[in-house]
Design a protein around this motif. Structure first.
Motif, PDB file in Angstrom:
ATOM      1  N   THR A 180      -3.429  -0.168   9.969  1.00 43.84           N
ATOM      2  CA  THR A 180      -2.196   0.560  10.313  1.00 43.84           C
ATOM      3  C   THR A 180      -1.333   0.744   9.074  1.00 43.84           C
ATOM      4  O   THR A 180      -0.776   1.823   8.832  1.00 43.84           O
ATOM      5  CB  THR A 180      -1.409  -0.197  11.394  1.00 43.84           C
ATOM      6  N   ILE A 181      -1.229  -0.318   8.261  1.00 47.78           N
ATOM      7  CA  ILE A 181      -0.454  -0.228   7.021  1.00 47.78           C
ATOM      8  C   ILE A 181      -1.061   0.821   6.102  1.00 47.78           C
ATOM      9  O   ILE A 181      -0.340   1.633   5.505  1.00 47.78           O
ATOM     10  CB  ILE A 181      -0.401  -1.597   6.326  1.00 47.78           C
ATOM     11  N   LEU A 182      -2.391   0.840   5.990  1.00 44.80           N
ATOM     12  CA  LEU A 182      -3.039   1.802   5.099  1.00 44.80           C
ATOM     13  C   LEU A 182      -2.803   3.238   5.564  1.00 44.80           C
ATOM     14  O   LEU A 182      -2.551   4.129   4.752  1.00 44.80           O
ATOM     15  CB  LEU A 182      -4.532   1.508   5.004  1.00 44.80           C
ATOM     16  N   LYS A 183      -2.849   3.465   6.850  1.00 39.92           N
ATOM     17  CA  LYS A 183      -2.563   4.811   7.362  1.00 39.92           C
ATOM     18  C   LYS A 183      -1.117   5.196   7.062  1.00 39.92           C
ATOM     19  O   LYS A 183      -0.828   6.360   6.738  1.00 39.92           O
ATOM     20  CB  LYS A 183      -2.840   4.869   8.862  1.00 39.92           C
ATOM     21  N   ALA A 213       0.032  -8.480  -0.583  1.00 42.47           N
ATOM     22  CA  ALA A 213       1.415  -8.014  -0.444  1.00 42.47           C
ATOM     23  C   ALA A 213       2.112  -8.724   0.711  1.00 42.47           C
ATOM     24  O   ALA A 213       3.288  -9.110   0.606  1.00 42.47           O
ATOM     25  CB  ALA A 213       1.435  -6.504  -0.217  1.00 42.47           C
ATOM     26  N   GLN A 214       1.391  -8.922   1.815  1.00 45.01           N
ATOM     27  CA  GLN A 214       1.978  -9.617   2.963  1.00 45.01           C
ATOM     28  C   GLN A 214       2.129 -11.111   2.678  1.00 45.01           C
ATOM     29  O   GLN A 214       3.175 -11.699   2.984  1.00 45.01           O
ATOM     30  CB  GLN A 214       1.108  -9.410   4.200  1.00 45.01           C
ATOM     31  N   LYS A 215       1.117 -11.722   2.100  1.00 38.79           N
ATOM     32  CA  LYS A 215       1.131 -13.165   1.881  1.00 38.79           C
ATOM     33  C   LYS A 215       2.218 -13.555   0.873  1.00 38.79           C
ATOM     34  O   LYS A 215       2.891 -14.575   1.037  1.00 38.79           O
ATOM     35  CB  LYS A 215      -0.235 -13.616   1.367  1.00 38.79           C
ATOM     36  N   MET A 216       2.379 -12.741  -0.167  1.00 34.31           N
ATOM     37  CA  MET A 216       3.381 -13.044  -1.192  1.00 34.31           C
ATOM     38  C   MET A 216       4.743 -12.458  -0.855  1.00 34.31           C
ATOM     39  O   MET A 216       5.696 -12.626  -1.600  1.00 34.31           O
ATOM     40  CB  MET A 216       2.910 -12.517  -2.554  1.00 34.31           C
ATOM     41  N   GLN A 217       4.812 -11.727   0.272  1.00 34.09           N
ATOM     42  CA  GLN A 217       6.063 -11.103   0.734  1.00 34.09           C
ATOM     43  C   GLN A 217       6.671 -10.208  -0.345  1.00 34.09           C
ATOM     44  O   GLN A 217       7.853 -10.277  -0.665  1.00 34.09           O
ATOM     45  CB  GLN A 217       7.060 -12.180   1.176  1.00 34.09           C
ATOM     46  N   VAL A 218       5.810  -9.349  -0.910  1.00 34.56           N
ATOM     47  CA  VAL A 218       6.261  -8.391  -1.913  1.00 34.56           C
ATOM     48  C   VAL A 218       7.171  -7.359  -1.247  1.00 34.56           C
ATOM     49  O   VAL A 218       6.866  -6.847  -0.170  1.00 34.56           O
ATOM     50  CB  VAL A 218       5.059  -7.684  -2.580  1.00 34.56           C
ATOM     51  N   THR A 219       8.284  -7.045  -1.889  1.00 27.54           N
ATOM     52  CA  THR A 219       9.245  -6.094  -1.330  1.00 27.54           C
ATOM     53  C   THR A 219       9.385  -4.877  -2.243  1.00 27.54           C
ATOM     54  O   THR A 219       8.875  -4.852  -3.371  1.00 27.54           O
ATOM     55  CB  THR A 219      10.630  -6.744  -1.157  1.00 27.54           C
ATOM     56  N   PHE A 254      -3.558  -6.142  -8.701  1.00 32.78           N
ATOM     57  CA  PHE A 254      -2.196  -6.666  -8.817  1.00 32.78           C
ATOM     58  C   PHE A 254      -1.263  -5.834  -9.688  1.00 32.78           C
ATOM     59  O   PHE A 254      -0.073  -6.137  -9.733  1.00 32.78           O
ATOM     60  CB  PHE A 254      -2.245  -8.112  -9.312  1.00 32.78           C
ATOM     61  N   SER A 255      -1.780  -4.805 -10.365  1.00 29.19           N
ATOM     62  CA  SER A 255      -0.854  -3.945 -11.108  1.00 29.19           C
ATOM     63  C   SER A 255      -0.908  -2.497 -10.642  1.00 29.19           C
ATOM     64  O   SER A 255      -0.220  -1.642 -11.206  1.00 29.19           O
ATOM     65  CB  SER A 255      -1.147  -4.011 -12.618  1.00 29.19           C
ATOM     66  N   VAL A 256      -1.702  -2.217  -9.614  1.00 37.50           N
ATOM     67  CA  VAL A 256      -1.726  -0.878  -9.025  1.00 37.50           C
ATOM     68  C   VAL A 256      -1.637  -0.954  -7.502  1.00 37.50           C
ATOM     69  O   VAL A 256      -0.668  -0.497  -6.891  1.00 37.50           O
ATOM     70  CB  VAL A 256      -2.993  -0.092  -9.440  1.00 37.50           C
ATOM     71  N   LEU A 257      -2.643  -1.560  -6.868  1.00 32.13           N
ATOM     72  CA  LEU A 257      -2.758  -1.471  -5.410  1.00 32.13           C
ATOM     73  C   LEU A 257      -1.719  -2.303  -4.656  1.00 32.13           C
ATOM     74  O   LEU A 257      -1.111  -1.822  -3.692  1.00 32.13           O
ATOM     75  CB  LEU A 257      -4.168  -1.869  -4.974  1.00 32.13           C
ATOM     76  N   THR A 258      -1.519  -3.557  -5.075  1.00 34.05           N
ATOM     77  CA  THR A 258      -0.533  -4.386  -4.357  1.00 34.05           C
ATOM     78  C   THR A 258       0.874  -3.808  -4.473  1.00 34.05           C
ATOM     79  O   THR A 258       1.578  -3.680  -3.454  1.00 34.05           O
ATOM     80  CB  THR A 258      -0.589  -5.840  -4.852  1.00 34.05           C
ATOM     81  N   PRO A 259       1.341  -3.420  -5.672  1.00 32.68           N
ATOM     82  CA  PRO A 259       2.649  -2.748  -5.723  1.00 32.68           C
ATOM     83  C   PRO A 259       2.684  -1.466  -4.891  1.00 32.68           C
ATOM     84  O   PRO A 259       3.677  -1.187  -4.214  1.00 32.68           O
ATOM     85  CB  PRO A 259       2.828  -2.438  -7.216  1.00 32.68           C
ATOM     86  N   VAL A 282       0.978  -0.521  -2.101  1.00 30.33           N
ATOM     87  CA  VAL A 282       1.049  -0.682  -0.646  1.00 30.33           C
ATOM     88  C   VAL A 282       2.356  -1.332  -0.215  1.00 30.33           C
ATOM     89  O   VAL A 282       2.761  -1.215   0.954  1.00 30.33           O
ATOM     90  CB  VAL A 282      -0.151  -1.487  -0.096  1.00 30.33           C
ATOM     91  N   ALA A 283       3.043  -2.019  -1.155  1.00 31.56           N
ATOM     92  CA  ALA A 283       4.309  -2.679  -0.825  1.00 31.56           C
ATOM     93  C   ALA A 283       5.526  -1.830  -1.166  1.00 31.56           C
ATOM     94  O   ALA A 283       6.654  -2.206  -0.832  1.00 31.56           O
ATOM     95  CB  ALA A 283       4.404  -4.019  -1.546  1.00 31.56           C
TER      96      ALA A 283
END
Length: 452
Positions: free
Chosen positions: A6-9, A168-174, A193-198, A200-201
């Motif tokens: 759902t997040i990816l969509k 992103a969810q586990k580290m609670q990236v905002t 960690f320098s493209v995808l996680t930022p 999606v968050a």
């Protein structure tokens, strides 16, 4: 938590805050999605697969290509090196004819440089109506780029995006977070960690790849960075940084083993425990530990099943590359030996494939390295074996970064190891060679050990 699909969509549907910076000072989220539309319209096709090589450290363009590949039958190739000879070899294997590059002159013949932004500058909106199946392969990564035979690994949309969403969810990236990364985005750790996680968050990532202590410190201070994504070598060099009142909230480490003294020194200097991420290109992330004054055990991700099989770690994970053969229960047995230390914790005890036979005796190369590191004068070491045409089967060799003589090191080892496990050759160096990803450079290490 919201399910990852759902997040990816939602990510594909468009940015929640288009005017926020993805790369501060260079790209907003609106810019990234406009470039993704450019890839859709001018590079990829709806009805046929297109392979695109990403010879770039431009994280905005990489994010745009990844978004576009969610909706078009594209394969993104992330080379382990952008040298012309390497790209020519990869092209022969993978068959790409287009590339996003920072240096067009370095592209091999027959490869066209492409830019997601056409000269006219106009784009239609990003089209998220043709989402691909999450199990489809869309990225090719490489391991072993510092050796003679790098291996290609495929990653599906789910492999990469679902892992990024998990972190992103586990580290609670905002959306207020800012990432500084000292690793290139062509390797899985840097990509995640320098493209995808930022991405999606909805967070930001600082432009460039700082590597020296003063560069890293300047990037953190200038942009009020909250995440540092780095490798053991750079944490070892962190003694040159002054971060007592830093904006950092979390520091990450992967790509190679973090030495206990380096994690302790960083913690004592900054008050921040380094989160060490354990995994590989083919398995994706597996576990973490937060290193403060002691080296704790690893805790597996709560989305992964794990067990011990014949002394080795076995995992069942959505992040595993599709080439990996699984057993009947869906588990992959890694080459990492573990010791189970609790209901949800383990320690790494070396590699099963780092055990060789010398004169018919089993020798653990990792054990030799650990004995070397017990010597105060040895700051780092690499141990390997080479085939021996004689009856020994293998010859052990060691390269040591040390303030001691080879004779002193040999005596230290002789007091602690059986004779058959002693290195036949010991060479001294100022620093063990490492690749851009922070892993030991096997080719350069062998060259140093082969030198007379």
């Amino acid at each position: 938590m919201m399910p990852p699909f759902t997040i990816l969509k939602n990510v594909a549907a468009g940015p929640a805050r288009p005017d926020d910076d993805f790369v501060p000072g260079r790209y907003t989220y609106k810019d990234v999605y406009a470039m993704a539309a450019g890839f859709q319209q001018h590079v990829f096709a709806k009805d046929r697969p297109v392979s695109l090589c990403l010879c770039t450290t431009d994280r905005g363009k990489m994010a745009a290509a990844l978004l576009a590949a969610l909706t078009r039958p594209a394969i993104l190739i992330l080379p382990y090196s952008c040298e012309k000879t390497v790209l020519a070899r990869i092209r022969q294997e993978q068959g790409f004819s287009k590339a996003v590059t920072d240096a067009p002159a370095d592209l091999p013949g027959g490869v066209a440089a492409v830019d997601p932004v056409p000269p006219s500058g106009g784009h239609r909106a990003f089209d998220a109506s043709l989402m691909r199946d999450f199990g489809e392969v869309f990225v090719k990564l490489f391991t072993g780029g510092s050796t003679a035979a790098p291996r290609t690994w495929s990653k599906t949309i789910g492999n990469l995006f679902f892992e990024a969403i998990y972190h992103a969810q586990k580290m609670q990236v905002t959306q207020q977070d800012r990432f500084v990364a000292t690793v290139p985005p062509c390797h899985i750790y840097g990509l995640l960690f320098s493209v995808l996680t930022p991405l999606v968050a909805g967070a930001g990532v600082i432009e460039g790849i700082p590597t020296y202590p003063h560069e890293i410190q300047t990037a953190i201070e200038k942009h009020r960075a909250t995440y540092l994504v780095s490798i053991p070598l750079h944490y070892r060099m962190a003694a040159g940084m002054d971060l007592p009142a830093s904006s950092l909230a979390r520091v990450l480490c992967s790509a190679a083993r973090l030495e206990p003294e380096d994690s302790r020194a960083f913690y004592e200097k900054t008050g921040l425990g380094i989160t060490e991420i354990y995994g590989s290109t083919e398995t994706g992330g597996i576990a973490t530990r937060v290193c403060t004054t002691i080296q704790p055990h690893f805790t597996p991700f709560d989305c992964i099943q794990w067990k011990q099989t014949n002394g080795s770690l076995a995992i069942c994970s959505d992040f595993i590359s599709p080439e990996i053969a699984l057993d009947a229960d869906g588990f992959f047995v890694t080459s990492d030996r573990i010791r189970v230390v609790g209901p949800n914790a383990f320690s790494l005890e070396g590699r099963a494939d780092r055990i060789v036979k010398v004169g018919g005796k089993r020798v653990d190369l990792d054990e030799i390295r650990m004995v070397l590191l017990e010597m105060p004068e040895v700051s780092d070491a690499a141990v390997l074996s080479v085939a021996d045409s004689g009856r020994r089967g293998n010859e052990i060799r060691a390269l040591a970064a040390a303030q001691a003589s080879a004779g002193q090191i040999r005596r230290h080892l002789a007091d602690r190891l059986p004779g058959y496990a002693l290195p036949r050759k010991i060479r001294l160096t100022d620093q063990i060679p490492v690749s851009p990803a922070g892993k030991y450079d096997s080719t350069q290490i062998r060259k140093l050990l082969d030198a007379e």
